[in-house]
Design an enzyme around this catalytic site. Structure first.
Site, PDB file in Angstrom:
ATOM      1  N   ASP A 110       1.027  -0.869  -0.024  1.00  0.00           N
ATOM      2  CA  ASP A 110       0.271  -0.207   0.112  1.00  0.00           C
ATOM      3  C   ASP A 110       0.723   1.089  -0.361  1.00  0.00           C
ATOM      4  O   ASP A 110       0.661   2.085  -1.042  1.00  0.00           O
ATOM      5  CB  ASP A 110      -0.854  -0.211   1.191  1.00  0.00           C
ATOM      6  CG  ASP A 110      -2.267   1.233   0.918  1.00  0.00           C
ATOM      7  OD1 ASP A 110      -2.783   1.404   2.283  1.00  0.00           O
ATOM      8  OD2 ASP A 110      -2.341   1.352  -0.083  1.00  0.00           O
ATOM      9  N   ASP A 117      -9.326  -0.565   3.686  1.00  0.00           N
ATOM     10  CA  ASP A 117      -8.781  -0.679   4.853  1.00  0.00           C
ATOM     11  C   ASP A 117      -9.755  -0.666   5.977  1.00  0.00           C
ATOM     12  O   ASP A 117      -9.448  -1.082   6.674  1.00  0.00           O
ATOM     13  CB  ASP A 117      -9.043   1.531   4.915  1.00  0.00           C
ATOM     14  CG  ASP A 117      -7.768   1.873   3.825  1.00  0.00           C
ATOM     15  OD1 ASP A 117      -8.504   3.001   3.393  1.00  0.00           O
ATOM     16  OD2 ASP A 117      -6.746   0.880   3.717  1.00  0.00           O
TER      17      ASP A 117
END
EC number: 3.4.23.-
Lengths: 505, 265
Positions: free
Chosen positions: A295, A423
């Site tokens: 990420d 997330d």
């Protein structure tokens, strides 16, 4: 300063208040480089049945909605309402522009930091809710902690004789999973770059169908089994049908904001439960660690796929995929004429709303020739649909003079923050795995929960300082992993001994 | 056993904390953040203390029961000291944040005062400390079992609940006193807070002799509460005024200048 307070009186908000939420594809706008822009991240396959893209996105957005200045109020043309999704065709860029401008640096800084606390809470609540749902399910429904096989993306088993073999298998599993994710993300970026919107839409719709109908059916079935509730198929069919259809409408089309947020939380929780069930232990921790590194790389590196995705979206002034992003406030569809690179390219006149030339504004406000940020193609479409209507400064002034009965609050706090569903999913996977497998049980779960919240808080603080898209996973997952292993191995024995003797510290 | 004990003990242990959070903290985002960050700081201190204990246990003889008991006491003492160190660190951080918030706000005042932050930080330490102490016990109390079947005290659950409540309140009071002492540089106050924390923790070593542990701890709680009340600016006069619900004539003048009202503390 006045402009900021008055901006919410924009009468175009009248129309917006008619519906709570606009079509998903037009909701999120790609912000221009000066402003906070967001990025989406990986594409996450969830099971072997189909590749879904549900758990994409693990980036943080900060949208300043309608942070207009006074001169911008004059610039607001008719807002375009895109309520017929079929107007999108492959290859046609969407012209929904939502632009935000920060006034002065100082006020901006004051605003973002002053209102930062509220945004943090606006994200704390849904993240907490998602984690609570996941932990409650893990603790009560034994289905999700039972080992019933593994996904095809993690083919190596972890029930091996030696620790070394287990470590090797989990590393291989994590490697396969991460490469699948990378491939999916690159595929998505390629599809987006070559404007294959229909394929992307179809993909998103199939994955949300799967989640809303199939996974929730399984979930409901398991909950009924746990509590020994007698239920007939007709009632279940009715319930799942209603749940799924309302979910599809809310997520992909229009619906009340709270309902949409609730559905996004629910599908994130369902996705997280699937991961918790089908990922073996060491693989899960490894995947979490590697995904936060990925990420970080994908969102921040110049050649990262997600960064490219966002930059492409910004170039085309398009929105990213709203079905994969949790937004804390309603999105306003106000077409703002400022800084539209297409308009500026197409028209050779002075940019009326050029931020760098505020001196021009007063004399150019009545410039008839500005197209207000609408591209030629859009204007042709509009003319074809509703006939040639040109908005003149007089008409704009007349509309602006209308009293606003917008039900929204008028303070600048209505700017929203966006968090990708990926997330939510990974935070919940971490906490869920902690509650499922830790020997420390509730202590470990709570420690991970606090760690994730603090990571989110720090990420938002960095977002307020740097004002660009940031990956939301690294800090939280790092804290979460550290706290999980530390609490499970160090704190738990200590607290156990203290509780045994009834000592308090 | 079962649900009754669970809800009863949970209510005793966390009732005051929940009420305080719902009434004073939940509405303000900044206070919620201070609450969560305070919990984080306490967790870090606990982590370090457990690391020290863990290392010391592994370096020592596992079979020696007395040594292990001594190490546990040592670990508890280290933990108490580390908690106070991290409380001080949190004070430093909040002070800096307070100054930052004041500089960037519109009227030069921070939206939250240091005293409020002292209260919330104390509450956060108390809540997380209480939760970590008692949550597994509460979880066990739902299930079947007999308390004290091997000769231990049958009052384990209820005394744990009361001890937790006392601890939550104590942490809140200590937070207020500690921050005030650091602000005014009264180091003897600081020392007294640390000493009372050590004393409280030490008194729990007398469990299950609950008369010797619970009663003094509650007395300490009351005294610390009064001390914190006085430190925060309260007085007998204030209490009377509050109870009599009299509306006082506001002798201050409202200034109708640009969006300003007189500063109220």
């Amino acid at each position: 300063m006045d402009g900021k307070h008055l901006k919410r009186k924009d009468p175009f908000c009248v129309e917006i208040s008619d519906f709570q939420r606009t079509a998903p594809m037009t909701e999120l706008s790609a912000h221009l480089p000066q402003f906070q822009h967001g990025q989406l991240t990986e594409n996450f396959p969830d099971n072997h049945l189909s590749n879904t893209q549900e758990s994409m996105s693990s980036a943080l957005f900060n949208t300043d909605q309608n942070d207009n200045s006074e001169r911008r109020r004059h610039d607001n043309n008719e807002r375009r309402r895109n309520d017929n999704p079929e107007s999108e065709t492959n290859g046609q860029p969407q012209n929904n522009i939502q632009q935000v401008v920060e006034q002065d640096e100082e006020e901006d800084e004051e605003l973002t930091l002053k209102y930062g606390a509220k945004h943090v809470i606006m994200l704390f609540v849904p993240v907490t809710l998602c984690m609570v749902v996941v932990v409650a399910t893990i603790k009560s429904v034994s289905f999700y902690t039972r080992k019933d096989g593994q996904l095809i993306y993690t083919p190596f088993t972890e029930e091996t004789e030696t620790v070394g073999q287990r470590a090797l298998n989990s590393i291989l599993n994590a490697a396969i999973m991460i490469s699948v994710i990378i491939v999916m993300t690159i595929l998505l970026v390629v599809l987006y770059k070559y404007r294959c919107y229909k394929v992307i839409h179809g993909w998103l719709i199939i994955s949300s169908l799967l989640l809303l109908f199939f996974f929730s059916f399984i979930y409901l079935g398991e909950v009924f089994k746990t509590y020994n509730v007698a239920m007939d198929y007709i009632t279940v069919a009715l319930m799942i049908w209603n749940f799924g259809v309302v979910g599809m409408i809310c997520i992909h089309w229009k619906g009340p904001l709270r309902l949409q947020q609730a559905y996004l939380i629910m599908i994130s929780a369902l996705m997280a439960l699937v991961f918790i069930k089908y990922l073996p232990e060491w693989t899960a921790w490894l995947i979490l660690a590697v995904i936060s590194v990925y990420d970080l790389v994908a969102v921040l590196c110049p050649k990262g796929p997600l960064r490219m995705l966002v930059e492409t979206a910004q170039e085309r002034n398009e929105t990213l995929f709203p079905a994969l992003i949790y937004s804390s406030t309603m999105i306003w569809l106000v077409n703002m004429a400022e800084e539209d690179p297409e308009a500026q390219r197409k028209t050779s006149k002075n940019s009326t709303y050029d931020k760098q030339a505020p001196a021009n504004q007063t004399q150019n406000e009545d410039d008839e020739a500005d197209d207000g940020g609408f591209s030629q193609e859009w204007q042709q479409q509009r003319d074809n649909r509703i006939g040639p209507i040109e908005s003149t400064p007089e008409s704009r002034a007349a509309v602006q003079a209308l009293p606003s009965n917008s039900q929204t609050s008028e303070d600048p706090e209505e700017r929203g923050v966006k968090l990708g569903l990926g997330d939510f999913i990974f935070y919940s996977v971490l906490v869920g795995k902690a509650s499922a497998t830790a020997s420390g049980d509730w202590n470990t779960t709570l420690a991970c929960f606090v760690a994730i919240l603090i990571g989110l808080c720090l990420t938002l603080l960095l977002l307020a300082i740097f004002k660009k898209a940031l990956p939301a996973l690294p800090i939280s997952i790092t804290f979460g992993l550290v706290f999980y292993f530390a609490t499970d191995n160090l704190v738990q024995p200590f607290m156990d001994q203290l509780a045994f003797h009834q000592f308090y510290i | 056993m079962g649900a009754a004990v669970f809800f009863g003990c949970a209510g005793i242990a966390f009732g005051p904390a929940l009420a305080l959070v719902l009434l004073t903290v939940a509405a303000e985002p900044l206070r919620v953040i201070v609450l969560v960050a305070g919990a984080f700081f306490w967790l870090v201190s606990l982590l370090l203390a457990s690391l020290i204990w863990f290392v010391s246990v592994h370096l020592s003889d596992r079979e020696d029961a007395k040594l292990q008991y001594g190490l546990l006491v040592f670990g508890a003492a280290v933990s108490v000291l580390l908690q106070e160190v991290f409380r001080f660190a949190y004070f430093k951080l909040l002070k800096k944040a307070d100054e930052g918030l004041a500089t960037i706000s519109e009227d030069g005042r921070s939206p939250i005062s240091l005293r409020q932050m002292a209260y919330v930080s104390g509450l956060s330490f108390g809540i997380i400390s209480g939760v970590f102490s008692v949550i597994n016990i509460l979880a066990d109390s739902i299930g079947p079992g007999i308390v004290g079947i091997h000769g231990d005290s049958p009052y384990y659950f209820i005394t744990s609940a009361f001890l937790t409540m006392a601890l939550v309140l104590l942490h809140t009071f200590w937070g207020v006193i500690f921050f005030d002492a650091c602000e005014k540089r009264r180091y003897w106050c600081l020392g007294l807070v640390v000493a009372s924390h050590l004393l409280t923790s030490g008194l729990t070593f007398l469990n299950p002799w609950y008369e010797a542990s619970l009663v003094p701890i509650f007395i300490i709680t009351l005294c610390t509460g009064l001390w914190a009340f006085v430190t925060a600016g309260g007085s007998f006069h204030n209490v009377l005024k509050c109870l009599s619900c009299k509306q006082e004539d506001d002798s201050r003048v409202m200034m109708y200048s640009a969006l300003q009202v007189p500063f109220e503390d």
